[in-house]
Design a protein around this motif. Structure first.
Motif, PDB file in Angstrom:
ATOM      1  N   ASN A  87       2.528   3.646  -1.237  1.00  0.00           N
ATOM      2  CA  ASN A  87       1.633   3.101  -2.257  1.00  0.00           C
ATOM      3  C   ASN A  87       0.217   3.656  -2.110  1.00  0.00           C
ATOM      4  OD1 ASN A  87       0.303   1.582  -0.257  1.00  0.00           O
ATOM      5  ND2 ASN A  87       1.309  -0.347  -0.815  1.00  0.00           N
ATOM      6  N   SER A  88      -0.645   3.250  -3.013  1.00  0.00           N
ATOM      7  CA  SER A  88      -2.013   3.771  -3.050  1.00  0.00           C
ATOM      8  C   SER A  88      -2.829   3.346  -1.842  1.00  0.00           C
ATOM      9  CB  SER A  88      -2.715   3.306  -4.329  1.00  0.00           C
ATOM     10  OG  SER A  88      -2.715   1.881  -4.420  1.00  0.00           O
ATOM     11  N   ARG A  89      -2.357   2.364  -1.075  1.00  0.00           N
ATOM     12  CA  ARG A  89      -3.055   1.901   0.121  1.00  0.00           C
ATOM     13  C   ARG A  89      -2.528   2.584   1.387  1.00  0.00           C
ATOM     14  NH1 ARG A  89      -5.607  -2.797  -1.695  1.00  0.00           N
ATOM     15  NH2 ARG A  89      -5.941  -2.505  -3.923  1.00  0.00           N
ATOM     16  N   GLY A  90      -1.554   3.499   1.232  1.00  0.00           N
ATOM     17  CA  GLY A  90      -1.019   4.206   2.381  1.00  0.00           C
ATOM     18  C   GLY A  90       0.123   3.490   3.084  1.00  0.00           C
ATOM     19  N   GLU A  91       0.544   2.345   2.558  1.00  0.00           N
ATOM     20  CA  GLU A  91       1.683   1.633   3.140  1.00  0.00           C
ATOM     21  C   GLU A  91       2.979   2.305   2.700  1.00  0.00           C
ATOM     22  OE1 GLU A  91      -0.070  -2.895   3.182  1.00  0.00           O
ATOM     23  OE2 GLU A  91       0.162  -1.865   1.262  1.00  0.00           O
TER      24      GLU A  91
ATOM     25  N   THR B  44       5.632  -1.977   1.650  1.00  0.00           N
ATOM     26  CA  THR B  44       5.029  -1.984   0.315  1.00  0.00           C
ATOM     27  C   THR B  44       5.441  -3.203  -0.499  1.00  0.00           C
ATOM     28  OG1 THR B  44       6.858  -0.687  -0.637  1.00  0.00           O
ATOM     29  CG2 THR B  44       4.978   0.540   0.268  1.00  0.00           C
TER      30      THR B  44
ATOM     31  N   LYS C 130       3.092  -6.308  -1.981  1.00  0.00           N
ATOM     32  CA  LYS C 130       1.685  -5.984  -1.762  1.00  0.00           C
ATOM     33  C   LYS C 130       1.013  -5.579  -3.070  1.00  0.00           C
ATOM     34  CE  LYS C 130       2.119  -6.419   2.725  1.00  0.00           C
ATOM     35  NZ  LYS C 130       2.079  -5.206   3.567  1.00  0.00           N
ATOM     36  N   GLU C 131      -0.293  -5.815  -3.139  1.00  0.00           N
ATOM     37  CA  GLU C 131      -1.068  -5.307  -4.260  1.00  0.00           C
ATOM     38  C   GLU C 131      -1.340  -3.818  -4.061  1.00  0.00           C
ATOM     39  OE1 GLU C 131      -4.612  -7.618  -4.613  1.00  0.00           O
ATOM     40  OE2 GLU C 131      -3.599  -9.240  -5.690  1.00  0.00           O
ATOM     41  N   ALA C 132      -1.297  -3.065  -5.148  1.00  0.00           N
ATOM     42  CA  ALA C 132      -1.598  -1.634  -5.091  1.00  0.00           C
ATOM     43  C   ALA C 132      -1.821  -1.130  -6.505  1.00  0.00           C
ATOM     44  CB  ALA C 132      -0.465  -0.851  -4.423  1.00  0.00           C
ATOM     45  N   GLU C 133      -2.611  -0.056  -6.611  1.00  0.00           N
ATOM     46  CA  GLU C 133      -2.860   0.554  -7.913  1.00  0.00           C
ATOM     47  C   GLU C 133      -1.630   1.304  -8.408  1.00  0.00           C
ATOM     48  OE1 GLU C 133      -6.795   0.069  -5.862  1.00  0.00           O
ATOM     49  OE2 GLU C 133      -4.818   0.813  -5.273  1.00  0.00           O
TER      50      GLU C 133
END
Length: 324
Positions: free
Chosen positions: A216-220, A225, A228-231
């Motif tokens: 994901n956009s947070r690197g998870e 993932t 989780k919140e992510a863009e």
């Protein structure tokens, strides 16, 4: 029934500028044709994707062919069982939009013998196409649908605009939807079961152990993932010996905030802005939504199909273009 603000959604080529900016000026030629069961989008005469009026209990996109020309979503159950495919989750139909708990009905699952769900299963019924056109650079499918309870009564309506674009290395499907209640407020529950979803090809699954990966956009990555919140989230893996990815981008301007992601190692890939406690387990975290009568839910997503991993496919850069 046509929502009073529907003209804004369905009359303008509201996605062309952002889509063209994301995929450069050298696009192949896109065209669209109508068939009795839906519409087909072509890239230089080859099938890119089909919009099916109905598969199971709702409209769906299948097949979806990525930048290599090979299908990137699971065939089962829309087109029978593909070689070596698992046959779990009959409601996972390639790419679709649905949710468990809309005005008291389930538009995510499908009825299954012996399986009890919290809500009765409804049907999203295609009413009509309102746009089927292309300008070479993009192809557009616009449709209206009725959300029916088991007795056939409309409890909600939607209007959706699906726009397709392509280059030799990437393909995009932009999806805008407006959803509103047929009568009174629109009540959306707090559940993990939704909302804008893709079931990736079987060889791409992390569980297939063939090189599938979620990031994901947070690197998870992978299982970390989920919820989780992510863009954005990118689901990548091999298809016919070539590494490809399916990224879903969520609109950063959405008034519903950043989504959480119902993304699983077995192949589900979904963005959900309304599920909160259903993911976190914290009863104090309030999700869901109540929309007053006469107002609507407006959502925008992009499916970005690319070669290679998230770096080679320039997923972060493509998301930035989308976000503008």
């Amino acid at each position: 029934m046509i929502h009073p603000v529907s003209k804004t959604l369905l009359s303008a080529l509201c996605l062309v500028g952002a889509l063209a900016a994301a995929i450069s000026a050298a696009e192949p030629k896109l065209t669209v044709s109508e068939e009795p069961d839906g519409a087909t989008v072509y890239v230089d005469g080859e099938v890119f994707a089909r919009y099916l009026k109905r598969s199971g209990t709702r409209p769906a996109l299948w097949p979806i062919n990525g930048p290599t020309g090979a299908p990137v979503t699971r065939r089962y159950p829309v087109g029978g069982r593909g070689p070596g495919e698992e046959i779990d989750h009959v409601h996972h139909r390639s790419a679709w939009f649905g949710y468990e708990g809309v005005n008291g009905f389930d538009f995510w699952h499908e009825p299954e013998p012996g399986v009890k769900r919290p809500y009765p299963a409804g049907t999203i019924a295609h009413r009509e196409f309102v746009r089927l056109d292309s300008n070479d650079k993009t192809a557009v499918v616009g449709a209206r649908n009725d959300w029916l309870n088991p007795s056939g009564k409309a409890i909600a309506h939607d209007e959706r605009l699906v726009e397709f674009g392509a280059t030799s290395d990437a393909r995009c499907i932009d999806f805008r939807i407006r959803l509103w209640s047929a009568d009174g407020p629109l009540t959306i529950g707090d559940t993990k079961e939704g909302l804008f979803a893709v079931r990736v090809g079987s060889t791409m699954r992390v569980d297939a152990k063939q090189g599938g990966r979620i990031v994901n956009s947070r690197g998870e990555t992978d299982g970390a993932t989920w919820g989780k919140e992510a863009e954005w989230v990118d689901y990548q893996g091999p298809v016919d010996g070539e590494q490809v990815g399916i990224a879903i981008f969520a609109d950063p301007k959405s008034k519903y905030g950043m989504p959480r992601w119902h993304v699983r190692p077995y192949g589900l890939h979904a963005a959900n802005p309304f599920g909160k406690a259903a993911y976190s387990g914290d009863a104090n975290e309030k999700g869901g939504l109540v929309v007053p009568a006469g107002e609507s839910v407006d959502l925008r997503y992009r499916i970005y199909l690319h070669r290679g991993d998230e770096v080679a496919g320039k997923v972060a850069e493509a998301y930035q273009a989308f976000a503008k």
